[in-house]
Every structure is written in structure tokens, then in C-alpha cells.
Design a protein around this motif. Structure first.
Motif, PDB file in Angstrom:
ATOM      1  N   VAL A 100      65.444  42.962  93.139  1.00 47.79           N
ATOM      2  CA  VAL A 100      64.508  42.957  92.005  1.00 47.79           C
ATOM      3  C   VAL A 100      63.102  42.699  92.527  1.00 47.79           C
ATOM      4  CG1 VAL A 100      63.833  41.786  89.872  1.00 47.79           C
ATOM      5  CG2 VAL A 100      66.252  42.275  90.319  1.00 47.79           C
ATOM      6  N   ARG A 101      62.962  41.694  93.372  1.00 49.44           N
ATOM      7  CA  ARG A 101      61.661  41.378  93.968  1.00 49.44           C
ATOM      8  C   ARG A 101      61.165  42.548  94.812  1.00 49.44           C
ATOM      9  NH1 ARG A 101      61.573  36.294  97.592  1.00 49.44           N
ATOM     10  NH2 ARG A 101      62.686  35.605  95.761  1.00 49.44           N
ATOM     11  N   ARG A 132      59.980  45.447  92.376  1.00 48.60           N
ATOM     12  CA  ARG A 132      58.742  45.055  91.684  1.00 48.60           C
ATOM     13  C   ARG A 132      57.574  44.917  92.668  1.00 48.60           C
ATOM     14  NH1 ARG A 132      59.692  44.472  86.486  1.00 48.60           N
ATOM     15  NH2 ARG A 132      61.759  43.902  85.765  1.00 48.60           N
ATOM     16  N   GLU A 182      54.154  47.111  92.537  1.00 42.67           N
ATOM     17  CA  GLU A 182      52.855  46.426  92.439  1.00 42.67           C
ATOM     18  C   GLU A 182      51.935  46.840  93.582  1.00 42.67           C
ATOM     19  OE1 GLU A 182      51.176  41.909  92.849  1.00 42.67           O
ATOM     20  OE2 GLU A 182      53.098  42.190  91.820  1.00 42.67           O
ATOM     21  N   ALA A 217      65.451  51.078  91.599  1.00 44.91           N
ATOM     22  CA  ALA A 217      65.715  50.421  90.313  1.00 44.91           C
ATOM     23  C   ALA A 217      66.959  51.016  89.666  1.00 44.91           C
ATOM     24  CB  ALA A 217      64.508  50.555  89.387  1.00 44.91           C
ATOM     25  N   LEU A 244      63.534  50.374  83.743  1.00 45.79           N
ATOM     26  CA  LEU A 244      62.550  50.181  84.804  1.00 45.79           C
ATOM     27  C   LEU A 244      62.421  51.451  85.639  1.00 45.79           C
ATOM     28  CD1 LEU A 244      60.571  48.437  86.399  1.00 45.79           C
ATOM     29  CD2 LEU A 244      62.546  47.519  87.680  1.00 45.79           C
ATOM     30  N   LEU A 246      59.007  53.594  86.228  1.00 46.80           N
ATOM     31  CA  LEU A 246      58.461  53.841  87.569  1.00 46.80           C
ATOM     32  C   LEU A 246      58.384  55.329  87.883  1.00 46.80           C
ATOM     33  CD1 LEU A 246      60.186  50.913  89.454  1.00 46.80           C
ATOM     34  CD2 LEU A 246      57.772  51.096  88.823  1.00 46.80           C
TER      35      LEU A 246
END
Length: 167
Positions: A52-53, A56, A60, A82, A91, A95
Motif C-alpha cells: 500500500v505504501r 501510494r 505521489e 494496486a 485506486l 491511477l
């Protein structure tokens, strides 16, 4: 800058030595200093065990990249992860859509992203209606851009087979 070069080299050496923790720290520090450093974000994405990190973080970092092409490709890669790794369709859709918007006007990138999206959906969901729609999207882009290749025949064949099974 010298610090950037040292951090970049430290991350590369750590990867070569098999020290993922050190590579993560070095790439993280490089990203803190240079948020637009997409290569560091991609390395971090590959090494991060918290997916998940990772997803994301890559999404970012893509926002800070100056190249529309590289932003689009990074967002697409995050979208594929994702979908495949997180099973987070919402998600992934977000994206992939951001990637598509970044690629507008870059015909070859648009087609490549559409293909990548179709492949990600196929890998995650099999021959689903979403996959058929993604293949049709690729076909539409191929027609728009005048790009006709071997993939085109494969698309037509798969769409026909899948559609006949769904009817």
C-alpha cells in the motif's frame, strides 16, 4: 548536488549488496531531498514490502516528475500494482485515469498505457467484461493513432471469443 549523488550511489550499492533496508533508507532520503527523483521512487516501489505504501508513494512521487511521459508510466505502474497486489479496483481505476490524462497527446504513450492497463486487468480478473472494454479501448487508440500492429489482430480475436462467451 553531491548529497544526491552519494545517496543515489548508496542506494545502488545497497541493492547490489542485497541490503534492501539500506537501499530503502537511501532512496527515501533522496526522495526527501528531491521529491521529483522518479528513479528513486521506482527503486523504493520495488523494494518496499508494504505494498500500500509502495503504490501510494510511487503515485505521489510521479506528481513531482517534470516529464509527462515518465509521470504517466509511473502512475500506470502504480495502477497495475494496486489492481494486482492490493485488489483495490477503485485506486487502480483512479491511477490509470491519472496516467491516461498525463499521456493525452502523446500517442505512443497512450497506446502503451492502454495495453498495460488491459494486461493488468487480464492478470487480475481474467477474461472479464472490464478486460474486454480495455481491449476495445486499445483498439480504438490504435485506430485513432493509425498504429496497426500484431497486437491489433490479437485484440480482435480475443474480443470476439470473450464476447461470444458472455452472450
Amino acid at each position: 548536488d553531491a548529497d544526491d549523488a552519494i545517496l543515489r550511489q548508496a542506494a545502488e550499492l545497497a541493492v547490489s549488496a542485497g541490503d534492501a533496508a539500506l537501499a530503502l533508507r537511501a532512496s527515501g532520503e533522496l526522495l526527501r531531498l528531491r521529491p521529483q527523483e522518479l528513479d528513486a521512487a521506482l527503486l523504493r516501489f520495488e523494494l518496499e514490502t508494504d505494498r500500500v505504501r509502495a503504490v501510494r508513494g510511487l503515485a505521489e512521487a510521479a506528481g513531482g516528475c517534470r516529464s509527462r511521459r515518465r509521470r504517466a508510466l509511473a502512475l500506470s505502474r502504480a495502477g497495475a500494482a494496486a489492481l494486482a497486489e492490493l485488489s483495490d479496483r477503485a485506486l487502480a481505476t483512479e491511477l490509470f485515469e491519472r496516467a491516461r490524462r498525463e499521456a493525452e497527446g502523446l500517442a505512443a504513450v497512450e497506446v502503451g498505457l492502454a495495453r498495460d492497463r488491459a494486461a493488468a486487468i487480464r492478470a487480475a480478473e481474467g477474461a472479464s467484461p472490464a478486460y474486454v472494454a480495455a481491449l476495445q479501448g486499445v483498439r480504438g487508440l490504435n485506430v485513432e493513432t493509425g498504429e496497426v500492429d500484431l497486437f491489433e489482430g490479437e485484440i480482435a480475436e480475443r474480443v470476439g471469443k470473450i464476447a461470444s462467451r458472455l452472450i
